[in-house]
Structure formats: structure tokens, C-alpha cells
Design a protein around this motif. Structure first.
Motif, PDB file in Angstrom:
ATOM      1  N   ILE A 252      -0.020  34.032  13.144  1.00 17.85           N
ATOM      2  CA  ILE A 252       1.152  32.987  13.014  1.00 17.85           C
ATOM      3  C   ILE A 252       1.308  32.831  14.433  1.00 17.85           C
ATOM      4  N   ALA A 253       1.663  33.796  15.320  1.00 15.13           N
ATOM      5  CA  ALA A 253       2.125  33.860  16.612  1.00 15.13           C
ATOM      6  C   ALA A 253       1.106  32.987  17.395  1.00 15.13           C
ATOM      7  N   SER A 254      -0.082  33.268  17.120  1.00 12.39           N
ATOM      8  CA  SER A 254      -1.298  32.795  17.973  1.00 12.39           C
ATOM      9  C   SER A 254      -1.549  31.283  17.582  1.00 12.39           C
ATOM     10  N   LEU A 255      -1.206  30.913  16.199  1.00 14.47           N
ATOM     11  CA  LEU A 255      -1.374  29.759  15.638  1.00 14.47           C
ATOM     12  C   LEU A 255      -0.260  28.772  16.370  1.00 14.47           C
ATOM     13  N   ALA A 256       1.154  29.327  16.380  1.00 12.09           N
ATOM     14  CA  ALA A 256       2.087  28.340  17.085  1.00 12.09           C
ATOM     15  C   ALA A 256       1.785  28.318  18.576  1.00 12.09           C
ATOM     16  N   ASP A 257       1.285  29.191  19.146  1.00  5.61           N
ATOM     17  CA  ASP A 257       1.098  29.025  20.528  1.00  5.61           C
ATOM     18  C   ASP A 257      -0.118  28.036  20.865  1.00  5.61           C
ATOM     19  N   LYS A 258      -1.139  27.674  19.887  1.00  4.38           N
ATOM     20  CA  LYS A 258      -2.199  26.824  20.185  1.00  4.38           C
ATOM     21  C   LYS A 258      -1.677  25.506  19.741  1.00  4.38           C
ATOM     22  N   LEU A 259      -1.054  25.517  18.778  1.00  2.87           N
ATOM     23  CA  LEU A 259      -0.538  24.022  17.962  1.00  2.87           C
ATOM     24  C   LEU A 259       0.569  23.518  18.591  1.00  2.87           C
ATOM     25  N   LYS A 260       1.408  24.301  19.316  1.00  2.00           N
ATOM     26  CA  LYS A 260       2.476  23.935  20.171  1.00  2.00           C
ATOM     27  C   LYS A 260       3.402  22.660  19.205  1.00  2.00           C
ATOM     28  N   PRO A 261       4.101  23.317  18.150  1.00  2.00           N
ATOM     29  CA  PRO A 261       4.609  22.454  17.230  1.00  2.00           C
ATOM     30  C   PRO A 261       6.128  22.035  17.960  1.00  2.00           C
ATOM     31  N   ARG A 262       6.690  20.889  18.014  1.00  2.00           N
ATOM     32  CA  ARG A 262       8.107  20.581  18.283  1.00  2.00           C
ATOM     33  C   ARG A 262       9.142  21.309  17.489  1.00  2.00           C
ATOM     34  N   TYR A 263       8.843  21.424  16.158  1.00  2.00           N
ATOM     35  CA  TYR A 263       9.599  22.274  15.339  1.00  2.00           C
ATOM     36  C   TYR A 263       8.675  23.103  14.350  1.00  2.00           C
ATOM     37  N   HIS A 264       8.959  24.397  14.381  1.00  2.00           N
ATOM     38  CA  HIS A 264       8.191  25.180  13.289  1.00  2.00           C
ATOM     39  C   HIS A 264       9.146  26.212  12.495  1.00  2.00           C
ATOM     40  N   PHE A 265       8.929  25.741  11.149  1.00  2.00           N
ATOM     41  CA  PHE A 265       9.812  26.360  10.189  1.00  2.00           C
ATOM     42  C   PHE A 265       9.132  27.591   9.257  1.00  2.00           C
TER      43      PHE A 265
END
Length: 554
Positions: A182-195
Motif C-alpha cells: 500500500i505504501a508503494s501504491l500511494a507513492d505511485k498514485l500520488k493521492p491528494r487525500y489517502h484514507f
């Protein structure tokens, strides 16, 4: 540039407390005004008899959610029974299950990426778990566009491992909390908000950068918010309200403004800083290969029927990028199309697809002879990539689909026929537009329309006529099950599927005495052909349609 502000509520683990949740939402709206949607992360359903009883009230329609509510799938084996399959769907009015993983884009342009459940620790993965392939497919579908800058919102049930680095420390056990994938996913997708949820804690991390200062162009910041379980006794925060303007509608300079408390990216630490033994999470390379399977030669084994005709679409190399006159063409990278999470009979890159039924391939769509056709010229228009329904399609796919519809309209007209189109977005995972020709001398368009209306009433369904120029997305948000009919006159009929729907309804109407009068062919399984018959029927259709097919050069 229009800047439409979306008002959003996010909530942690609901765990089946639906009445309390929606009572709380109504109180918030009474005090602060209406919100546009509610996003729920973590466990939405509960495993107790009380939770099941509450859900039945909403499932049966006795009660209704007061806001459009979007939820993630099960995060445990106990609640997996509430999700019959991995595809997103409307569970009941105003409560939509987003799906195992994917992207939801609202009419406003707000883009929400999501992954349900927990990371699988073994294969095959349990129903409540996601796999590296799920994440790879999601990343590939989004980042393959050169215009990709990030997503507005990312919803996951699990936390991203290490999100606290360079930031404030959460009240959780950081040695065991979170998923590296999930950390790698968040890094790649660059969300403005992640819940996220599941950890029983509230944690709002300081915003972090998505670029390296002085080395890369400025990008928007990301905010990670973990929410506690709903109505938890410790009174930790479980609802988060915020306003957001979709990224695509924002002024670029406004989008990349950096707040004073911004930190470095927690997922991009140097090797010497990585002390928690994170392993590589997932790769996107395995999902890129199928793109090359889209380019197969339709003219092969056809006895030279198409000699002299070149495909408009560029080849994928291997010397096939030279035209038949020996000249060099400018090669382009093969287009990456959305990929399914599992086997799909209709994705053109899938090994399951029956390619001998395909008779035309465009850039975004293809045509195939229907399996067990009502008539010899009963065809399907299908997207090459994995889309569940018309309302999920991107603009370029819609545009080519309209070109195919126009070409088929002309083709059928030349043979003294009018076409009827229908789509069933219910218990199907890949969009199929069914197009059936009806002889002009058999019945009028008004007779076909009446046949649909009458048979719908007989089955206690009310088909609604919608204005010809109305976009289906305006009345059927993604995830809504529906049945849709389009007539050659441009008239459109729509039915929002409530609970159950006869799977063969479209065929039954067209096979009825009022239209084609071939009632024994209503069920496609009764019309199955041998492989040889299918190949011959497809070859005949390809030859007949050739002069109308825009996907071939003259």
C-alpha cells in the motif's frame, strides 16, 4: 476553468452500525449543509446478528441511506459473505460497493482510486485480500497516460507502512502496522487525500511532498488520514469532512502550492534510512505485456480476401511496422488499456477471448459475432480494455463506439434492416453492446419500442424513456445496475435494476412474435454453433461489412 467544489465525508470502520452512522450523517448535514458523498474505509459490515438485522432494513428498502455512500469490500473472512463478487455494484439504493480495486470517476471529474481488503499472505488469495497483481493492474491503468499527475483520493483499508517517517508519530505499533504494498501504491498514485482504517486509531499525518526540491518540478502535496472505528468508546475521530476541487479542474499553480508544515515523502527514504526491512512491494511490468496481444492480423486464413488492405493501427514492432509497399511508418507505443483483475472472456488481450468471432478491431473497440446469435448478423461492440459498462468509458472509447454504431447502422440499412441496441449492466463484468438487426418489412420502430414496454410491464418493470441527447452517465452513476435500449430512431429506454432481472430479457423481446418471431432462439445457449459454423459466419460477416469498416484502409 470551472472549479466545482465537492463536499465529502469520510468514515472509518462502520462495523454494521448503519442506523447510527446515517443518523450521525443527517446531524452533520443539518448543522453544516448537504454533502455530496460519503466514503467508508475499513470494515463496513458487522458479523453480529444485530448488524445483519440493520443491513436487511436497507437491503429490502425499508430504510434508505440519506447520502450517496461508497464502501470498500470485506477486510475479514467473516464479512466477505456480503460481497458476492469482486466487481463493484450497487448493493442497495445509495450504497455502492466500489469493487476489489479500480478507479471511480464522478461526473465532476473527481477521481477516486481504491483497493479493498488486506494484503494476501498466501496464494490463492482469500476473497477479502488483494494481491500484487491487483495493485499492478491499478497502477498501470492510471499511470500509462502521459497526462497522469496523481489521483484526487485513494481509499484503502490497510495503512501504508512507514507513512509516519519524517512526520508526526501515530498511536499504533509501528513495528507491525501497515502494508509495504500500500505504501508503494500511494507513492505511485500520488493521492491528494489517502484514507485508511482497521488500526483502531485516528491519525492525520502532516502533508508530504511528491517531488524532490530543486531537482523536480513542484507537484501537489498528499495528506494521509487514518480514521478510528465508528462510535468508538475512546471517542477517537471517525468522521472527516472536507471540500475538494477535482484536480483536472484546478489552476496548476494553485494545485502545487506547498503548505508551511509540508514534509519530505515518507516512502522515498534513502537506503541507509530503511531500517524496517521493507521488501519490494509489487511490479507493474507483468501487466504491460498483454498490450501486444491486441495486434493480430484479421486477414490471415481468409484466402486473400483482404489483400491490399492495411491496418490503420500501428504494429508493435518485430519488423511488422513496414507497410506493404516497403516504406517505413512512424511507430507508436501500443496503447495500454485497462486490465481485469482476473479472467475475462471479452478483454481482447485475454487468453479466454474467442478471437475467431472477431471481425473488426479499432483503436479502442472491436466487433464480434455474438455467441449463439439471434440472427446471422447479430453482433457485439466491445471495448478492447476492461470496462464494465457504458458509463465507465473514457471519452475516446465512447467516440469510437459511436463510429462503429454509425457504420453498423449504414451496413444494416443497405440490407433492408434497422438495428436495435441493448446493454445489460447486471451480473456482467465486461461491457457488451448487443446489436440485433430487424428487417424493415418485419415491423416498425414503434412496434419494437412497444414490445419492450409491454414485456417490461408484464414482468413488473417500468422502462423509462429518456431524452435522445441525455448522457447515460447523468442518470446512472458508475456501479448502478441497469438495462438500456437504443432504437434506430435515436429513442432510448432505461430501467434501473432494483433486485433481480431476467438475464435474457433483451433477447426474449426481440425473439418474440411481435418482433422477429423466433421465440425458440431467446436463450443463446439454445443457439450454440460448432466452431466451424462460427468461423464461417464470422468470415461472411467480415466480407459483407468490409466496405463499411472504418478500421481498414482502402
Amino acid at each position: 476553468m470551472e472549479e466545482q467544489t465537492i463536499r465529502v465525508l469520510a468514515c472509518g470502520d462502520v462495523e454494521g452500525r448503519l442506523n447510527s452512522l446515517f443518523s450521525r450523517v443527517q446531524s452533520i448535514q443539518k448543522k453544516s449543509g448537504q454533502f455530496d458523498l460519503l466514503l467508508c474505509v475499513g470494515e463496513f459490515f458487522g458479523a453480529t446478528p444485530e448488524a445483519e438485522a440493520e443491513w436487511q432494513q436497507y437491503k429490502t428498502g425499508a430504510k434508505k441511506a440519506p447520502i450517496h455512500t461508497y464502501i470498500l469490500g470485506a477486510a475479514s473472512q467473516e464479512t466477505a459473505k456480503n460481497f458476492s463478487n469482486s466487481d463493484g455494484c450497487e448493493l442497495t439504493e445509495n450504497i455502492t460497493y466500489l469493487g476489489r480495486r479500480g478507479v471511480f470517476t464522478g461526473a465532476s471529474g473527481l477521481q477516486i482510486a481504491y483497493v479493498s481488503g488486506r494484503e494476501a499472505l498466501q496464494e490463492p488469495a482469500p476473497a477479502h485480500c488483494f494481491t500484487p497483481k491487483d495493485l499492478s493492474a491499478l497502477v498501470t491503468a492510471l499511470t500509462s497516460s502521459s497526462k497522469f499527475r496523481g489521483v484526487d483520493i485513494l481509499l484503502t483499508s490497510q495503512w501504508p507502512r512507514g507513512v509516519w517517517h519524517f512526520g508526526n508519530t501515530p498511536e499504533v505499533n509501528t513495528k507491525s502496522c501497515g502494508s509495504s504494498s500500500i505504501a508503494s501504491l500511494a507513492d505511485k498514485l500520488k493521492p491528494r487525500y489517502h484514507f485508511a482504517a482497521l488500526e483502531g486509531a485516528y491519525y492525520e499525518r502532516l502533508p508530504y511532498r511528491n517531488h524532490v526540491v530543486l531537482q523536480e518540478n513542484a507537484q501537489h502535496v498528499s495528506r494521509f488520514i487514518a480514521l478510528a472505528p465508528f462510535n468508538n468508546p475512546a471517542k477517537k475521530k471517525y468522521v472527516y469532512a472536507f471540500n475538494i476541487i477535482p484536480m483536472k479542474n484546478m489552476d496548476p499553480a494553485e494545485l502545487v502550492k506547498q503548505p508551511q508544515d509540508v514534509t519530505e515523502n515518507p516512502y522515498r527514504r534513502s537506503g541507509k534510512d530503511k531500517t524496517d526491512g521493507q521488501k519490494p512491494a509489487f511490479s507493474t511490468t507483468e501487466e504491460e505485456e498483454p498490450a501486444h496481444q491486441f495486434f493480430f492480423d484479421l486477414s490471415s486464413k481468409q484466402g486473400g480476401a483482404f489483400r491490399g488492405h492495411n491496418r490503420k493501427r500501428p504494429s508493435d514492432g518485430g519488423g511488422r511496422g513496414r507497410d506493404q509497399q516497403g516504406g517505413d511508418r512512424q511507430l507508436k507505443q501500443p496503447r495500454r488499456h485497462p486490465q481485469p483483475t482476473g479472467p475475462c472472456w471479452f478483454c481482447l488481450a485475454s487468453p479466454q477471448v474467442e478471437k475467431h468471432l472477431v471481425f473488426s478491431i479499432g483503436t479502442h473497440c472491436y466487433l464480434a459475432l455474438a455467441k449463439g446469435p439471434l440472427t446471422p448478423r447479430h453482433v457485439l461492440i466491445l471495448p478492447i480494455g476492461h470496462y464494465q459498462s457504458v458509463v465507465d468509458l473514457s471519452s475516446e472509447v465512447v467516440e469510437e463506439m459511436e463510429k462503429y454504431k454509425s457504420a453498423l447502422r449504414s451496413f444494416y440499412k443497405s440490407r433492408g434492416e434497422r438495428w436495435v441496441l441493448f446493454e445489460r449492466n447486471y451480473r456482467s463484468q465486461h461491457l457488451q453492446l448487443q446489436i440485433v438487426p430487424v428487417p424493415l418489412d418485419r415491423c416498425a420502430t414503434e412496434d419494437i419500442k412497444e414490445a419492450f414496454m409491454v414485456q417490461a410491464q408484464e414482468q413488473h418493470m417500468e422502462l423509462m424513456e429518456i431524452p435522445q441527447h441525455t448522457d447515460l452517465k447523468q442518470i446512472a452513476p458508475p456501479g448502478t445496475p441497469y438495462f438500456y435500449v437504443e432504437l434506430d430512431s435515436g429513442e432510448k429506454l432505461y430501467y434501473r435494476i432494483q433486485k433481480h432481472f431476467p438475464l435474457q430479457f433483451g433477447r426474449e423481446v426481440l425473439a418474440s412474435e411481435a418482433v422477429l418471431n423466433i421465440p425458440t432462439r431467446a436463450d443463446w445457449k439454445e443457439c450454440k454453433q460448432s466452431r466451424e459454423e462460427e468461423e464461417e459466419g464470422c468470415k461472411q460477416l467480415r466480407d459483407d461489412f468490409q466496405s463499411f469498416d472504418f478500421a481498414w484502409d482502402d
